[in-house]
Design an enzyme around this catalytic site. Sequence first.
Site, PDB file in Angstrom:
ATOM      1  N   TYR A 144       0.845  -1.268  -0.218  1.00  0.00           N
ATOM      2  CA  TYR A 144       0.062  -0.522  -0.042  1.00  0.00           C
ATOM      3  C   TYR A 144       0.828   1.663   0.209  1.00  0.00           C
ATOM      4  CZ  TYR A 144      -3.739  -3.376   1.485  1.00  0.00           C
ATOM      5  OH  TYR A 144      -4.509  -3.953   1.188  1.00  0.00           O
ATOM      6  N   LYS A 193       3.774 -15.330   3.138  1.00  0.00           N
ATOM      7  CA  LYS A 193       3.537 -15.942   1.896  1.00  0.00           C
ATOM      8  C   LYS A 193       5.447 -16.255   1.473  1.00  0.00           C
ATOM      9  CE  LYS A 193       1.889 -17.426  -1.838  1.00  0.00           C
ATOM     10  NZ  LYS A 193       1.606 -18.574  -1.654  1.00  0.00           N
ATOM     11  N   ASP A 225      -2.275 -18.538   2.111  1.00  0.00           N
ATOM     12  CA  ASP A 225      -3.364 -19.293   1.307  1.00  0.00           C
ATOM     13  C   ASP A 225      -3.562 -20.848   2.227  1.00  0.00           C
ATOM     14  OD1 ASP A 225      -0.229 -19.980   1.358  1.00  0.00           O
ATOM     15  OD2 ASP A 225      -0.531 -20.667  -1.042  1.00  0.00           O
ATOM     16  N   ASP A 249      -5.489  -6.830   5.847  1.00  0.00           N
ATOM     17  CA  ASP A 249      -6.912  -6.080   4.836  1.00  0.00           C
ATOM     18  C   ASP A 249      -7.618  -7.629   4.558  1.00  0.00           C
ATOM     19  OD1 ASP A 249      -8.547  -4.651   3.770  1.00  0.00           O
ATOM     20  OD2 ASP A 249      -7.090  -4.059   2.535  1.00  0.00           O
ATOM     21  N   ASP A 253     -11.588  -8.789   7.163  1.00  0.00           N
ATOM     22  CA  ASP A 253     -12.231  -8.349   6.605  1.00  0.00           C
ATOM     23  C   ASP A 253     -13.152 -10.407   6.484  1.00  0.00           C
ATOM     24  OD1 ASP A 253     -12.207  -5.921   6.515  1.00  0.00           O
ATOM     25  OD2 ASP A 253     -13.224  -6.208   4.550  1.00  0.00           O
TER      26      ASP A 253
END
Length: 358
Positions: A144, A193, A225, A249, A253
């Site tokens: 970001y 990751k 994942d 993020d 959610d």
Amino acid sequence: MKKQIAILSGDGIGPEVMAQALRVLEWTCDKESISLECIPAYIGGAAYERYEHHFPQETQKICASADAILLGSVGGPIDKAHLPKWKNCEANALLALRKTFSFNINLRPAKIYKVLRDISPLKSTVLGENVEILIVRELMGDVYFGEHYQGIKNNQRYASDLAEYNESQIAAVAHQAFQAALSRSKKVTSVDKANVLATSKLWREVVTEIATHYPEVALQHMLVDNCAMQLILNPRQFDVILTSNLFGDILSDAASVIPGSLGLMPSASINEAGFGLYEPAGGSAPDLADKNIANPIAQILSTAMMLRYSFHREDAAERIENAILKTLEEGYRTRDIAKEGDVVLGTKEFTDKIIENL
Ligand code: NAD
């Protein structure tokens, strides 16, 4: 000395749920001998009406001199997003607020109340007796904040986003996660990751080093994942999930739907100086505004998080959390968490029951 809190109620259901949360806070402070002064300020569409600005100077000043910020939510109905009052409201208000105070850590608890298991989209057999996850997300780094480029390369449209982390950024959020785990089930799952990304390899290295300062806490590494699958297949295995900005993020959610309503989900953002912003994880729910039907729990739990993280009053935070639990156990519900046959109360009346249980 009295601690000062900036109260930014915002838009939609914000003012209603904030008013109820402040009643709970006042009762709790009274019982726990905590001295707080609430200083209201405008943000979002409510601020735009007065200042033609979604995060005006006056509000910034009040926030800067406060000991903590309690925020409702901002934003208007999606079909009115083109009007000046609502255009870019969320970005202008919230991103500016987060940037002004450099909040680098986000805390999002997802608790599945035993008495509300039936409203979770997951089966009771998957949830078992108890699911209580805390997602600790880094907020100031990652893809970001790196350079974003969109243009033409080799005669084709091309885009790139640079993901960056340094060791101090990772260490800061890791310490927060391990400290939080100490007062919970003493387990941290660090999500990355690391089989592909250099930032994740550094993440894993630094988190492993920080873990040596917390020998009582078990550390597990998990690929993002796999974590996305495990949140749905077996959420019981998690206590504290520690992760980077982008993965946090998405995972926060995903976790936020497991309890069954956004109205149950508080959150906190904290900066390196320990200054905190506390707010519901959901938005301004314009569909529910001014009807006395919104669920005040997320806002009330946000005040409990404020007492815990900004004012180090675990006892007062627990008093509030226990009162909410008792109210739910007594069978009282707001509309979003009710099943057929439940006693459904309005925002204010539901809060009355919580206050009776404080
Ligand atoms: P939303 O979170 O406001 O609503 C999503 C769903 O959750 C709706 O069905 C709503 O009724 C329900 N819900 C949310 N809070 C609830 C509560 N306390 N009690 C009962 N039900 C609740 O998201 P949206 O509809 O996508 O966005 C509405 C507005 O909120 C937009 O303007 C958006 O920009 C803004 N928004 C603000 C924030 C924030 O202030 N942090 C976050 C997300 C969205």
